[in-house]
Write a protein that holds these residues in place. Structure first.
Motif, PDB file in Angstrom:
ATOM      1  N   SER A  31      37.310  39.225  44.136  1.00 44.93           N
ATOM      2  CA  SER A  31      37.790  38.027  43.439  1.00 44.93           C
ATOM      3  C   SER A  31      36.923  37.704  42.227  1.00 44.93           C
ATOM      4  CB  SER A  31      37.817  36.833  44.398  1.00 44.93           C
ATOM      5  OG  SER A  31      36.505  36.549  44.883  1.00 44.93           O
ATOM      6  N   GLN A  32      35.625  37.963  42.302  1.00 46.63           N
ATOM      7  CA  GLN A  32      34.741  37.696  41.168  1.00 46.63           C
ATOM      8  C   GLN A  32      34.988  38.667  40.014  1.00 46.63           C
ATOM      9  OE1 GLN A  32      31.041  37.906  43.449  1.00 46.63           O
ATOM     10  NE2 GLN A  32      30.667  35.737  43.088  1.00 46.63           N
ATOM     11  N   VAL A  33      35.583  39.801  40.313  1.00 44.65           N
ATOM     12  CA  VAL A  33      35.905  40.767  39.264  1.00 44.65           C
ATOM     13  C   VAL A  33      37.258  40.452  38.637  1.00 44.65           C
ATOM     14  CG1 VAL A  33      36.411  43.200  38.789  1.00 44.65           C
ATOM     15  CG2 VAL A  33      34.496  42.605  40.271  1.00 44.65           C
ATOM     16  N   LEU A  34      38.243  40.084  39.453  1.00 44.48           N
ATOM     17  CA  LEU A  34      39.610  39.954  38.964  1.00 44.48           C
ATOM     18  C   LEU A  34      40.034  38.528  38.604  1.00 44.48           C
ATOM     19  CD1 LEU A  34      41.472  42.383  41.432  1.00 44.48           C
ATOM     20  CD2 LEU A  34      40.688  42.863  39.105  1.00 44.48           C
ATOM     21  N   LEU A  35      39.496  37.523  39.262  1.00 45.30           N
ATOM     22  CA  LEU A  35      39.985  36.161  39.068  1.00 45.30           C
ATOM     23  C   LEU A  35      39.547  35.467  37.777  1.00 45.30           C
ATOM     24  CD1 LEU A  35      39.953  34.487  42.609  1.00 45.30           C
ATOM     25  CD2 LEU A  35      41.882  35.383  41.304  1.00 45.30           C
ATOM     26  N   PRO A  36      38.391  35.791  37.184  1.00 42.28           N
ATOM     27  CA  PRO A  36      37.965  35.046  35.981  1.00 42.28           C
ATOM     28  C   PRO A  36      39.015  34.973  34.886  1.00 42.28           C
ATOM     29  CG  PRO A  36      36.142  36.377  36.768  1.00 42.28           C
ATOM     30  CD  PRO A  36      37.335  36.734  37.618  1.00 42.28           C
ATOM     31  N   PHE A  37      39.836  35.994  34.738  1.00 40.87           N
ATOM     32  CA  PHE A  37      40.896  35.972  33.715  1.00 40.87           C
ATOM     33  C   PHE A  37      41.821  34.789  33.912  1.00 40.87           C
ATOM     34  CE2 PHE A  37      45.373  37.133  32.833  1.00 40.87           C
ATOM     35  CZ  PHE A  37      45.308  37.222  31.454  1.00 40.87           C
ATOM     36  N   TRP A  38      42.106  34.460  35.170  1.00 37.63           N
ATOM     37  CA  TRP A  38      43.066  33.403  35.469  1.00 37.63           C
ATOM     38  C   TRP A  38      42.460  32.011  35.317  1.00 37.63           C
ATOM     39  CZ3 TRP A  38      47.972  34.933  35.874  1.00 37.63           C
ATOM     40  CH2 TRP A  38      48.194  36.295  36.122  1.00 37.63           C
ATOM     41  N   PHE A  39      41.166  31.940  34.962  1.00 40.25           N
ATOM     42  CA  PHE A  39      40.519  30.661  34.669  1.00 40.25           C
ATOM     43  C   PHE A  39      39.980  30.634  33.241  1.00 40.25           C
ATOM     44  CE2 PHE A  39      40.344  31.136  39.270  1.00 40.25           C
ATOM     45  CZ  PHE A  39      40.726  29.882  39.713  1.00 40.25           C
ATOM     46  N   SER A  40      40.370  31.617  32.457  1.00 37.70           N
ATOM     47  CA  SER A  40      39.892  31.733  31.080  1.00 37.70           C
ATOM     48  C   SER A  40      40.826  30.976  30.138  1.00 37.70           C
ATOM     49  CB  SER A  40      39.824  33.205  30.679  1.00 37.70           C
ATOM     50  OG  SER A  40      41.133  33.755  30.583  1.00 37.70           O
ATOM     51  N   ARG A 119      44.369  43.245  30.645  1.00 37.67           N
ATOM     52  CA  ARG A 119      43.496  44.382  30.352  1.00 37.67           C
ATOM     53  C   ARG A 119      42.657  44.125  29.107  1.00 37.67           C
ATOM     54  NH1 ARG A 119      45.181  50.439  28.189  1.00 37.67           N
ATOM     55  NH2 ARG A 119      43.044  51.256  28.171  1.00 37.67           N
ATOM     56  N   THR A 120      43.272  43.544  28.072  1.00 41.04           N
ATOM     57  CA  THR A 120      42.536  43.248  26.838  1.00 41.04           C
ATOM     58  C   THR A 120      41.381  42.308  27.118  1.00 41.04           C
ATOM     59  OG1 THR A 120      44.551  43.545  25.517  1.00 41.04           O
ATOM     60  CG2 THR A 120      42.745  42.312  24.509  1.00 41.04           C
ATOM     61  N   TRP A 121      41.656  41.258  27.888  1.00 42.18           N
ATOM     62  CA  TRP A 121      40.604  40.278  28.185  1.00 42.18           C
ATOM     63  C   TRP A 121      39.474  40.925  28.986  1.00 42.18           C
ATOM     64  CZ3 TRP A 121      38.192  38.091  32.379  1.00 42.18           C
ATOM     65  CH2 TRP A 121      37.486  36.911  32.150  1.00 42.18           C
ATOM     66  N   MET A 122      39.818  41.660  30.035  1.00 43.72           N
ATOM     67  CA  MET A 122      38.791  42.293  30.871  1.00 43.72           C
ATOM     68  C   MET A 122      38.001  43.344  30.092  1.00 43.72           C
ATOM     69  SD  MET A 122      40.267  42.757  34.741  1.00 43.72           S
ATOM     70  CE  MET A 122      38.681  43.404  35.270  1.00 43.72           C
ATOM     71  N   THR A 123      38.687  44.086  29.226  1.00 39.37           N
ATOM     72  CA  THR A 123      37.999  45.102  28.432  1.00 39.37           C
ATOM     73  C   THR A 123      36.984  44.453  27.506  1.00 39.37           C
ATOM     74  OG1 THR A 123      39.915  46.582  28.500  1.00 39.37           O
ATOM     75  CG2 THR A 123      38.309  46.947  26.752  1.00 39.37           C
ATOM     76  N   HIS A 124      37.381  43.368  26.828  1.00 42.35           N
ATOM     77  CA  HIS A 124      36.453  42.689  25.931  1.00 42.35           C
ATOM     78  C   HIS A 124      35.262  42.121  26.691  1.00 42.35           C
ATOM     79  CE1 HIS A 124      39.729  41.991  22.620  1.00 42.35           C
ATOM     80  NE2 HIS A 124      39.274  43.234  22.663  1.00 42.35           N
ATOM     81  N   GLN A 158      44.086  50.810  35.102  1.00 48.70           N
ATOM     82  CA  GLN A 158      44.800  51.098  36.339  1.00 48.70           C
ATOM     83  C   GLN A 158      44.701  49.948  37.329  1.00 48.70           C
ATOM     84  OE1 GLN A 158      44.362  55.133  37.966  1.00 48.70           O
ATOM     85  NE2 GLN A 158      43.218  55.669  36.133  1.00 48.70           N
ATOM     86  N   ALA A 159      43.518  49.330  37.412  1.00 52.39           N
ATOM     87  CA  ALA A 159      43.338  48.219  38.357  1.00 52.39           C
ATOM     88  C   ALA A 159      44.252  47.055  38.003  1.00 52.39           C
ATOM     89  CB  ALA A 159      41.876  47.768  38.368  1.00 52.39           C
ATOM     90  N   VAL A 160      44.364  46.745  36.704  1.00 53.38           N
ATOM     91  CA  VAL A 160      45.234  45.637  36.270  1.00 53.38           C
ATOM     92  C   VAL A 160      46.695  45.961  36.563  1.00 53.38           C
ATOM     93  CG1 VAL A 160      46.138  44.485  34.216  1.00 53.38           C
ATOM     94  CG2 VAL A 160      43.669  44.690  34.541  1.00 53.38           C
ATOM     95  N   GLU A 161      47.131  47.172  36.254  1.00 47.71           N
ATOM     96  CA  GLU A 161      48.519  47.560  36.491  1.00 47.71           C
ATOM     97  C   GLU A 161      48.875  47.439  37.973  1.00 47.71           C
ATOM     98  OE1 GLU A 161      49.084  51.456  34.968  1.00 47.71           O
ATOM     99  OE2 GLU A 161      48.957  50.850  32.865  1.00 47.71           O
ATOM    100  N   ILE A 162      48.027  47.988  38.816  1.00 54.15           N
ATOM    101  CA  ILE A 162      48.328  47.962  40.250  1.00 54.15           C
ATOM    102  C   ILE A 162      48.228  46.545  40.808  1.00 54.15           C
ATOM    103  CG2 ILE A 162      47.629  48.847  42.512  1.00 54.15           C
ATOM    104  CD1 ILE A 162      46.636  51.357  41.154  1.00 54.15           C
ATOM    105  N   THR A 163      47.266  45.747  40.294  1.00 53.48           N
ATOM    106  CA  THR A 163      47.119  44.370  40.771  1.00 53.48           C
ATOM    107  C   THR A 163      48.359  43.546  40.457  1.00 53.48           C
ATOM    108  OG1 THR A 163      44.717  44.457  40.475  1.00 53.48           O
ATOM    109  CG2 THR A 163      45.714  42.284  40.659  1.00 53.48           C
ATOM    110  N   ILE A 164      48.859  43.662  39.215  1.00 54.15           N
ATOM    111  CA  ILE A 164      50.077  42.924  38.846  1.00 54.15           C
ATOM    112  C   ILE A 164      51.230  43.355  39.736  1.00 54.15           C
ATOM    113  CG2 ILE A 164      51.832  42.670  37.059  1.00 54.15           C
ATOM    114  CD1 ILE A 164      49.490  40.981  36.448  1.00 54.15           C
ATOM    115  N   ASN A 165      51.332  44.658  39.944  1.00 53.50           N
ATOM    116  CA  ASN A 165      52.416  45.173  40.782  1.00 53.50           C
ATOM    117  C   ASN A 165      52.310  44.649  42.205  1.00 53.50           C
ATOM    118  OD1 ASN A 165      53.260  47.632  42.790  1.00 53.50           O
ATOM    119  ND2 ASN A 165      54.672  47.453  41.069  1.00 53.50           N
TER     120      ASN A 165
END
Length: 581
Positions: A31-40, A119-124, A158-165
């Motif tokens: 959750s600490q890896v994937l969730l920050p985007f949803w609070f950005s 993906r753009t947000w996480m990459t940056h 890949q992680a973002v694609e599979i997570t959304i799916n």
């Protein structure tokens, strides 16, 4: 005649406790890896896109339920040969089927755009962390992580694609499961039977049958495929290792060709590919086992919904059309709940990818939280001063100790000593790139420093961009660049500022070192640190460049690391680190 100052009274000191490891950092959760985007700052757009996707999903579920209901009515109309009722039922079913089939296309486009934003947000974010304060160097220096670049380039995607799916599919499954369960519960009613003169009635028995059926399939999938998590994580590592080895062959093509090392490189590539092949075979074998188990289980129970609904038809509690609706509702619910065992393989891949991203963030956190007892302070004047400075290897072996060392503005120092005495490590410590040690380093605030290693980095692109690195080409005029190249014995390149090349491979070792020296003349730093920066030059060229350097930058402080005694004449002071061993 030069004055000689040595590193006196060397002592073997234990590595400071704060530098004994990286245990202060904890491995982040998924959750600490994937969730920050949803609070950005992207959260409202992301939530809006997700809402549209889920709305389409819910509409598709409602359409499927309605279509199943009308399929039953259409069947009864066919059986009764009721042509008046058949026409509107047929047209409505056709229209509803088209709408239900088109909706997923819109969802696919929106999902793709949401994946791109995430993906753009996480990459940056990861690029910022990776490149901040030379973290990329610390990760390699301490061997904390492998293939950091591949994790950012490929694993995030890949992680973002599979997570959304998985996210959209799971939401769809939950809503559809509730909806289809209610539909099937109402359609099928209760199963009544007699055992030993006792009457039994099981309301919603077909719903229970679906969950029991799919739960057993999930258990079979996990039993057969639990090793896929580790295998998919290892897959990313071996694939990245193979790509990296190929990049090494391309980058050092000339050196390898001179050595005639192509057979050795080919063996290395073959060995790395063999690991990919072996791991892929294990994945295929395990995936086949899971798929075979699921298929065999599902095939053996194909007639289950028909057998479960048949007692209701035989007792005239339902019509044949209603039986078709019940079987359709059963299959909708079963196919929906089947998402979990069917998605098991994707889930193992997702878990492997997210674990690699967790490890990357963990490694960066270790570097960020790494403590050191080397204090970097601002000196009161334009000088460099080290006090009680001790340097260690990462494993705690003492390298050198400077009780007190001061370099005044404009002085030129030559650092010498045996190999392994800590000469290059001292420069890394002065640059703030070496945490293993203790003591104080004082340098002027706002200084401009330039460190030149034995092999300088020269980016691919225009020659002017490579020469001005890390500044931009707009910071210097073409005339300034040409003069710097000519002064550093590269007149042939002075008219090639707009030529685009892979300069790291095109230029010889000596030309690369002269280009790096031209950067010094161009940028005119107040502190110049040279680590064997002229080792590939002949004595005449080296003499010419050092003379030019001293003449054009008389106020710059020059600190050189070198083995050649011939360089002593260009330096007014000597620091011998051999005496600190």
């Amino acid at each position: 005649m030069t004055s000689s100052t040595s590193a006196v009274d060397g002592h073997i000191l234990p590595l400071p406790e704060s530098m004994s490891g990286h245990s202060i950092a904890k491995r982040p959760s998924i959750s600490q890896v994937l969730l920050p985007f949803w609070f950005s700052s992207e959260k409202w757009l992301a939530l809006g896109l997700l809402s549209v996707i889920l709305t389409i999903t819910f509409a598709g579920t409602l359409g499927a339920v309605t279509l199943n209901e009308y399929q039953g009515k259409l069947t009864d109309a066919l059986v009764a040969l009721d042509w008046e009722a058949l026409k509107p039922l047929f047209l409505f079913s056709l229209l509803l089927g088209v709408v239900t089939g088109v909706l997923p296309s819109g969802s696919t486009i929106i999902s793709g755009y949401l994946e791109l934003r995430w993906r753009t947000w996480m990459t940056h974010v990861h690029l910022d962390k990776w490149t901040c304060n030379a973290h990329y160097f610390a990760l390699e220096r301490d061997g904390l992580i492998s293939n950091a670049d591949q994790r950012i380039a490929e694993d995030i995607r890949q992680a973002v694609e599979i997570t959304i799916n998985l996210l959209t599919s799971s939401t769809y499954v939950v809503v559809s499961t509730i909806t289809y369960s209610i539909v099937l519960w109402n359609l099928a009613g209760a199963l009544e039977f007699e055992v030993f003169n006792h009457q039994f009635s099981i309301t919603g028995y077909m719903v229970y049958a679906v969950f029991i059926y799919q739960f057993l399939q999930l258990l079979i999938s996990h039993w057969l495929g639990k090793n896929l998590i580790g295998l998919n994580m290892h897959k990313q590592t071996v694939e990245a290792d193979f790509r990296h080895q190929g990049m090494q062959l391309r980058e050092y093509a000339e050196q390898i060709a001179f050595y005639g090392g192509e057979e050795r490189e080919k063996r290395s590539l073959v060995e790395r590919f063999a690991r990919i092949r072996a791991n892929t075979i294990r994945i295929l074998t395990r995936t086949f086992s899971v798929t075979l188990g699921q298929t065999f289980y599902a095939s053996s129970l194909t007639l289950l919904p028909t057998l479960l609904a048949l007692p209701l038809l035989l007792t005239s509690k339902i019509s044949y059309g209603q039986m078709v609706s019940i079987i359709g509702a059963y299959h909708m619910l079963s196919n929906t709940v089947a998402f979990f065992p069917q998605a098991y393989i994707n889930f193992t891949q997702w878990l492997g990818l997210t674990n690699r991203l967790r490890d990357l963030q963990w490694a960066i956190n270790k570097v960020e939280q790494q403590q050191t007892e080397i204090s970097h302070l601002n000196s009161l004047g334009p000088y460099l001063h080290c006090e009680a400075l001790s340097l260690f290897t990462p494993k705690g072996k003492a390298l050198a100790r400077l009780d007190s060392w001061t370099v005044e503005k404009g002085e030129r120092w030559l650092i010498k000593g045996r190999s392994g005495s800590g000469k290059s490590t001292l420069l890394r410590a002065l640059a703030g790139l070496w945490p293993y040690g203790a003591g104080q380093i004082c340098l002027p605030h706002g200084r401009q420093s330039l460190f030149l290693p034995q092999k300088s980095y020269i980016p691919t692109g225009l020659l002017k961009d490579a020469l001005c690195y890390p500044h931009t080409s707009s910071d210097f005029t073409d005339d300034q660049c040409r003069k710097a190249l000519i002064d550093c014995c590269l007149p042939a390149l002075s008219d090639s500022l707009t030529v685009r090349e892979r300069w790291q491979q095109t230029l010889s070792g000596g030309e690369q070192q002269r280009l790096a020296m031209a950067r010094v003349l161009l940028q005119r730093p107040s502190f110049i640190f040279l680590d064997e920066a002229t080792s590939a030059l002949d004595p005449e060229t080296e003499h010419s460049i050092y003379t030019t350097l001293i003449e054009q930058l008389p106020d710059s402080t020059l600190i050189s690391v070198a083995h050649r005694e011939s360089l002593a004449r260009f330096h007014s002071h000597t620091l011998d680190l051999t005496l600190s061993q």
